[in-house]
Design a protein around this motif. Structure first.
Motif, mmCIF file in Angstrom:
data_model
loop_
_atom_site.group_PDB
_atom_site.id
_atom_site.type_symbol
_atom_site.label_atom_id
_atom_site.label_comp_id
_atom_site.label_asym_id
_atom_site.label_seq_id
_atom_site.Cartn_x
_atom_site.Cartn_y
_atom_site.Cartn_z
ATOM 1 N N ASN A 80 0.833 -1.201 0.000
ATOM 2 C CA ASN A 80 0.000 0.000 0.000
ATOM 3 C C ASN A 80 0.869 1.254 0.000
ATOM 4 O OD1 ASN A 80 -2.342 -1.449 -0.094
ATOM 5 N ND2 ASN A 80 -2.883 -1.163 2.060
ATOM 6 N N ARG B 39 -11.232 -3.085 7.417
ATOM 7 C CA ARG B 39 -10.945 -3.897 6.230
ATOM 8 C C ARG B 39 -12.048 -3.754 5.183
ATOM 9 N NH1 ARG B 39 -9.721 -10.448 6.596
ATOM 10 N NH2 ARG B 39 -9.717 -10.919 4.368
ATOM 11 N N SER C 244 -12.234 -0.287 3.610
ATOM 12 C CA SER C 244 -11.168 -0.091 2.618
ATOM 13 C C SER C 244 -11.547 -0.777 1.310
ATOM 14 C CB SER C 244 -9.836 -0.651 3.135
ATOM 15 O OG SER C 244 -9.469 0.000 4.330
ATOM 16 N N ALA D 212 -5.088 -3.337 5.859
ATOM 17 C CA ALA D 212 -5.778 -2.111 5.435
ATOM 18 C C ALA D 212 -5.517 -0.945 6.384
ATOM 19 C CB ALA D 212 -7.280 -2.366 5.319
ATOM 20 N N ARG E 66 -5.038 2.947 5.438
ATOM 21 C CA ARG E 66 -5.581 3.282 4.123
ATOM 22 C C ARG E 66 -6.581 4.434 4.189
ATOM 23 N NH1 ARG E 66 -4.300 1.552 -1.103
ATOM 24 N NH2 ARG E 66 -6.199 2.706 -1.517
#
Lengths: 239, 239
Positions: free
Chosen positions: A25, A111, A114, A142, A145
């Motif tokens: 990410n 999660r 995201s 995640a 994010r």
């Protein structure tokens, strides 16, 4: 470890997939990777430019928070909070958690949010620390994010409402609407209540929708909080 | 406790809400209740006709499987399995789990499937024991509500297919359809794969739909298995 994390502004992410996802990410700054000397193949790490320290199993396990460690921990910087003043100017879906207490539930919400490309998440007072290792593990990488802010929900929701956001309170009480009948707005703030007692009374006002997910409540009292949030995200998100 | 449970055909349900829900549902036979002598108010139990045994804390905790026990355990009879020959004659939605390994995920699936009034659940080989205490806890009292059968998924899915059921494989692979575009059939069998490796290869055939839940897969690799199942249940169930 809890105090250490807080003081240093760091959080720990454990497990191969979680660590790899965070590195890929590229949003969260990973300060270093800690490896258990006896861990398996970690050759996938070579493509990332991060210092790696191998520890004796004993030392590694004293830091690890998991029962069945995979022998890898990323030491990460906690990202800066966003500002509600900025969040209210965005579009799409934002989640607000009212005192969610189960780390697995909160991590699963992050999660799913995201996955459905939510524009942010607001952790209301009383919500478990979103950088707790158990929460981080449940996000499956995640963490970091989503733009986020922690604080008093009541004030923040008011600000969203003043900026034209549709406020959806996940609640099955009197006057609630079936989720399937709610037409998604351009800007929706979904408020999710505590696992036991639901949404705090003062957050209910006449201008806000109560929305329920129809089901057989004589079979089981309610849906799991993370499941209800995920279904709402599926309904409102435009991915 | 594991061996004891299996031999006797019993399972244990812990926690006030879980036990109360099981007693209220009245489907599972509760043989007895075990109470921690130091537990709080359990006056709600008086309306149920079940033998109650108070134990010393030490003895109670040796049986309890939870970290923070609420001081109450119901000793329950494992309900008889249904038969696929009967299940295929029903309608609605049935879940089939292909080697789901996380007890919390399986329990949450059972809880959500009960909420959405599923007609049954099939535990494929390799799925965690659905009467494991951690699974039971995650069902929030829904354990025993659903007709179930355990065994080889491949054979059982064939039988459903021969009886006209729509077979939906939750999978994002090539040729998959967006869940939002699938029109629910009168009879849908939803197959959910293992948390790590998905659905077993041999279950994919040309007559079966691959269905995906669209999302931002660069942010996080996938949805949690219980969340994906819950969203599919929300879509297909007619509650």
């Amino acid at each position: 470890m809890g105090k250490y994390r807080k003081r240093e502004g760091l959080f720990l992410a454990e497990g191969v997939r979680c660590v790899e996802q965070i590195l890929e990410n590229g949003i969260v700054t990973v300060e270093e990777l800690l490896l258990d000397k006896t861990a398996g193949d970690i050759s996938f790490l070579k493509r990332f430019d991060v210092p790696v320290y191998e520890l004796e199993s004993e030392d590694f396990l004293s830091i690890s928070d998991t029962e069945n460690s995979q022998g890898i921990i990323a030491v990460c910087q906690i990202p800066f909070e966003a500002n509600v003043d900025e969040l209210v100017l965005s579009e799409g879906v934002i989640i607000a958690t009212d005192a969610i207490q189960d780390p697995g539930n909160l991590g699963t919400m992050i999660r799913t949010a995201s996955w459905f490309d939510a524009s942010g998440i607001i952790f209301g007072t009383g919500t478990v620390d979103s950088f707790h290792p158990k929460v981080v593990r449940s996000t499956a990488g995640a963490t970091g994010r989503l733009a986020y802010q922690s604080g008093d929900l009541s004030k923040m929701i008011n600000e969203f409402e003043e900026h034209g956001w549709d406020i959806v309170l996940m609640d099955r009480g009197e006057g609630s609407i079936n989720l399937k009948e709610v037409v998604p707005d351009r800007r929706t703030l979904i408020v999710v209540g505590n696992e036991g007692r639901g949404i705090t009374g003062k957050l209910f006002t006449s201008t806000r929708k109560k929305v329920r997910i129809d089901g057989k409540s004589e079979a089981v009292e309610s849906l799991n909080a993370a499941v209800a949030t995920s279904i709402a995200l599926y309904h409102f998100a435009k991915v």
